[in-house]
Design an enzyme around this catalytic site. Structure first.
Site, PDB file in Angstrom:
ATOM      1  NE  ARG A   1      -7.561  -0.245  13.221  1.00  7.30           N
ATOM      2  CZ  ARG A   1      -7.602  -0.088  14.536  1.00  7.30           C
ATOM      3  NH1 ARG A   1      -8.539   0.660  15.089  1.00  7.30           N
ATOM      4  NH2 ARG A   1      -6.697  -0.681  15.308  1.00  7.30           N
TER       5      ARG A   1
ATOM      6  CB  ILE B   1      -2.532 -10.760   7.353  1.00  8.47           C
ATOM      7  CG1 ILE B   1      -1.560 -11.897   7.702  1.00  8.47           C
ATOM      8  CG2 ILE B   1      -2.090  -9.453   7.972  1.00  8.47           C
ATOM      9  CD1 ILE B   1      -0.145 -11.695   7.180  1.00  8.47           C
TER      10      ILE B   1
ATOM     11  CG  ASP C   1      -3.605  -9.729  18.776  1.00 10.75           C
ATOM     12  OD1 ASP C   1      -3.521  -8.495  18.686  1.00 10.75           O
ATOM     13  OD2 ASP C   1      -4.395 -10.405  18.084  1.00 10.75           O
TER      14      ASP C   1
ATOM     15  CG  HIS D   1      -6.374  -9.263  15.100  1.00 14.20           C
ATOM     16  ND1 HIS D   1      -5.276  -9.077  15.919  1.00 14.20           N
ATOM     17  CD2 HIS D   1      -6.199  -8.398  14.067  1.00 14.20           C
ATOM     18  CE1 HIS D   1      -4.480  -8.163  15.395  1.00 14.20           C
ATOM     19  NE2 HIS D   1      -5.019  -7.734  14.263  1.00 14.20           N
TER      20      HIS D   1
HETATM   21  N1  LIG Z   1      -3.730  -9.409  11.363  1.00 15.52           N
HETATM   22  C1  LIG Z   1      -2.858  -8.497  11.791  1.00 15.52           C
HETATM   23  O1  LIG Z   1      -2.180  -8.691  12.783  1.00 15.52           O
HETATM   24  C2  LIG Z   1      -2.676  -7.221  11.045  1.00 15.52           C
HETATM   25  C3  LIG Z   1      -3.468  -6.945   9.973  1.00 15.52           C
HETATM   26  N2  LIG Z   1      -3.266  -5.805   9.262  1.00 15.52           N
HETATM   27  C4  LIG Z   1      -4.136  -5.614   8.106  1.00 15.52           C
HETATM   28  O2  LIG Z   1      -3.401  -5.969   6.943  1.00 15.52           O
HETATM   29  C5  LIG Z   1      -3.887  -5.237   5.841  1.00 15.52           C
HETATM   30  C6  LIG Z   1      -2.724  -4.554   5.145  1.00 15.52           C
HETATM   31  O3  LIG Z   1      -2.150  -3.612   6.024  1.00 15.52           O
HETATM   32  P1  LIG Z   1      -0.812  -2.843   5.623  1.00 15.52           P
HETATM   33  O4  LIG Z   1       0.152  -3.798   5.024  1.00 15.52           O
HETATM   34  O5  LIG Z   1      -0.380  -2.052   6.785  1.00 15.52           O
HETATM   35  O6  LIG Z   1      -1.364  -1.881   4.494  1.00 15.52           O
HETATM   36  P2  LIG Z   1      -0.559  -1.305   3.227  1.00 15.52           P
HETATM   37  O7  LIG Z   1      -1.410  -0.216   2.653  1.00 15.52           O
HETATM   38  O8  LIG Z   1       0.847  -1.000   3.616  1.00 15.52           O
HETATM   39  O9  LIG Z   1      -0.514  -2.527   2.256  1.00 15.52           O
HETATM   40  C7  LIG Z   1      -1.702  -3.046   1.725  1.00 15.52           C
HETATM   41  C8  LIG Z   1      -1.355  -3.703   0.438  1.00 15.52           C
HETATM   42  O10 LIG Z   1      -2.544  -4.307  -0.086  1.00 15.52           O
HETATM   43  C9  LIG Z   1      -2.531  -4.087  -1.485  1.00 15.52           C
HETATM   44  N3  LIG Z   1      -3.876  -4.151  -2.030  1.00 15.52           N
HETATM   45  C10 LIG Z   1      -4.847  -3.200  -1.958  1.00 15.52           C
HETATM   46  N4  LIG Z   1      -5.944  -3.613  -2.619  1.00 15.52           N
HETATM   47  C11 LIG Z   1      -5.664  -4.841  -3.115  1.00 15.52           C
HETATM   48  C12 LIG Z   1      -6.395  -5.790  -3.912  1.00 15.52           C
HETATM   49  N5  LIG Z   1      -7.614  -5.508  -4.369  1.00 15.52           N
HETATM   50  N6  LIG Z   1      -5.823  -6.966  -4.192  1.00 15.52           N
HETATM   51  C13 LIG Z   1      -4.584  -7.211  -3.764  1.00 15.52           C
HETATM   52  N7  LIG Z   1      -3.826  -6.349  -3.069  1.00 15.52           N
HETATM   53  C14 LIG Z   1      -4.374  -5.186  -2.729  1.00 15.52           C
HETATM   54  C15 LIG Z   1      -1.923  -2.689  -1.638  1.00 15.52           C
HETATM   55  O11 LIG Z   1      -1.380  -2.527  -2.916  1.00 15.52           O
HETATM   56  C16 LIG Z   1      -0.842  -2.698  -0.598  1.00 15.52           C
HETATM   57  O12 LIG Z   1       0.357  -3.221  -1.088  1.00 15.52           O
HETATM   58  C17 LIG Z   1      -4.910  -4.251   6.386  1.00 15.52           C
HETATM   59  O13 LIG Z   1      -6.194  -4.754   6.221  1.00 15.52           O
HETATM   60  C18 LIG Z   1      -4.550  -4.177   7.855  1.00 15.52           C
HETATM   61  O14 LIG Z   1      -5.624  -3.779   8.658  1.00 15.52           O
HETATM   62  C19 LIG Z   1      -2.276  -4.931   9.569  1.00 15.52           C
HETATM   63  C20 LIG Z   1      -1.477  -5.151  10.647  1.00 15.52           C
HETATM   64  C21 LIG Z   1      -1.646  -6.292  11.508  1.00 15.52           C
HETATM   65  O1  LIG Z   2      -4.819  -2.168  14.127  1.00 13.56           O
HETATM   66  C1  LIG Z   2      -4.834  -2.320  12.898  1.00 13.56           C
HETATM   67  O2  LIG Z   2      -5.579  -1.712  12.125  1.00 13.56           O
HETATM   68  C2  LIG Z   2      -3.896  -3.320  12.314  1.00 13.56           C
HETATM   69  C3  LIG Z   2      -3.873  -4.510  13.176  1.00 13.56           C
HETATM   70  O3  LIG Z   2      -4.681  -5.389  13.067  1.00 13.56           O
HETATM   71  C4  LIG Z   2      -2.930  -4.514  14.285  1.00 13.56           C
HETATM   72  O4  LIG Z   2      -1.988  -3.702  14.327  1.00 13.56           O
HETATM   73  O5  LIG Z   2      -3.095  -5.355  15.170  1.00 13.56           O
END
Ligand SMILES: NC(=O)C1=CN([C@@H]2O[C@H](COP(=O)(O)OP(=O)(O)OC[C@H]3O[C@@H](n4cnc5c(N)ncnc54)[C@H](O)[C@@H]3O)[C@@H](O)[C@H]2O)C=CC1
Ligand SMILES: O=C([O-])CC(=O)C(=O)O
Length: 298
Positions: free
Chosen positions: A59, A95, A128, A155
């Site tokens: 985001r 994730i 969380d 989430h």
């Molecule tokens: N479930 C949870 O607790 C959390 C979920 N997230 C989510 O995780 C995801 C990644 O977040 P971050 O690591 O912070 O972002 P980031 O931008 O640091 O990393 C995202 C990665 O995904 C890769 N990527 C982009 N498009 C792709 C594709 N088509 N195929 C494969 N890889 C691709 C990028 O190259 C990058 O390495 C987001 O959707 C975010 O909202 C983030 C934090 C917590």
């Molecule tokens: O808030 C976000 O976009 C990423 C996420 O899921 C978290 O940090 O819990």
């Protein structure tokens, strides 16, 4: 040694390398595959027991997790298709946001491929719990390691419901504290997104939470009979088809959902649980409809 953990993130798996480091002390033979430069996605996945999917866009300030749907839905769908084709027995940890929709997307893809095992598909909501434990420990001057707060629902925003009345050890909260802690936990992801001001979301704490959930999965796969985590999974604990709750993990995935957490909720928790259901239901429906509109490749 067969590869145990595959991290599906095409371009940069820095997050998941954090997981690799954390697994080094685990008894189970493990290997996190660096997907970068791999010629064939399938080659990376063959033999994997756990697949972690953190791929996708994060985001920016002002966005909800649902605003990521249009991009991340396709990414998750493509990667889960590859998992279905190459390692259908693996535990799949989703994730990528919006988790409330991407997990139903994954389930639908696996169903269409004829390999859906609801016990092995997990939305990673560990962060969380990590946040709830941290904020409660800070507020009540407790040692973080002693604190355990189950977090149920989903989430995203109000769908995240920390059950403060079920905190271990038993802690007394005023109504004001319950309200303030609940809102802080629900908005913690947004807090990070705003603090990073366009540079992403909670990447490192997500890697920590993922490492914890992967390690728990590996312990369960190793036969440890005492592994419990919260996760967003197929569920019959409420009238919603997917719901985050505490689960018992075993060799075959979800061994049991833990219904006792939902019994004897406080009035505030009861009310908040009812309030989250419409949003969670809509997010689940949106994920399922997305795959049904554009069926997966055979
Ligand atoms: N479930 C949870 O607790 C959390 C979920 N997230 C989510 O995780 C995801 C990644 O977040 P971050 O690591 O912070 O972002 P980031 O931008 O640091 O990393 C995202 C990665 O995904 C890769 N990527 C982009 N498009 C792709 C594709 N088509 N195929 C494969 N890889 C691709 C990028 O190259 C990058 O390495 C987001 O959707 C975010 O909202 C983030 C934090 C917590
Ligand atoms: O808030 C976000 O976009 C990423 C996420 O899921 C978290 O940090 O819990």
């Amino acid at each position: 040694m067969s590869p145990l953990v595959s991290a599906l993130n095409l371009y940069d798996i820095a997050n998941v390398k954090g997981v690799a480091a954390d697994l080094s002390h685990c008894n189970t033979p493990s290997q996190v595959l660096d997907f970068t430069g791999a010629s064939e996605l399938g080659d990376c996945l063959k033999g994997a027991n756990v697949v972690v999917i953190p791929a996708g866009v994060p985001r920016k300030p002002g966005m909800t997790r649902d605003d990521l749907f249009n991009i991340n839905a396709n990414i998750v769908m493509t990667l889960v298709e590859a998992v279905a084709d190459n390692c259908p027995d693996a535990f799949i940890h989703i994730i990528s946001n919006p988790v409330n929709s991407t997990v139903p997307i994954a389930a639908e893809v696996l169903k269409q491929k004829g390999v859906y095992n609801p016990k092995k598909l997990f939305g990673v909501t560990t962060l969380d719990v990590v946040r709830a434990n941290t904020f409660v420990a800070q507020k009540k001057n407790l040692k973080l390691i002693d604190v355990d707060v189950p977090v149920i629902g989903g989430h995203a925003g109000i769908t995240i419901l920390p059950l403060l009345s079920k905190t271990k050890p038993t802690v007394r909260f005023t109504d004001e504290e319950v309200e303030q802690l609940t809102v802080r936990i629900q908005n913690a992801g947004t807090e990070v997104v705003e603090a990073k001001a366009g540079a992403g979301s909670a990447t490192l704490s997500m890697a920590y939470a993922a490492a914890r959930f992967v390690e728990s999965s590996l312990r369960a796969l190793d036969g440890d009979g005492d592994v419990y985590e919260c996760s967003f999974v197929q569920s019959d604990l409420t009238n919603l088809p997917f719901f985050a709750s505490r689960i018992k993990l075993g060799r075959n995935g979800v061994e049991a959902l833990i219904p006792s957490d939902l019994i004897g909720l406080s009035e505030y928790e009861d009310k908040t649980l009812e309030a989250l259901k419409p949003e969670l239901k809509a997010s689940i429906k949106k994920g399922i409809a997305f795959v049904q509109k554009q069926p997966v490749t055979a």
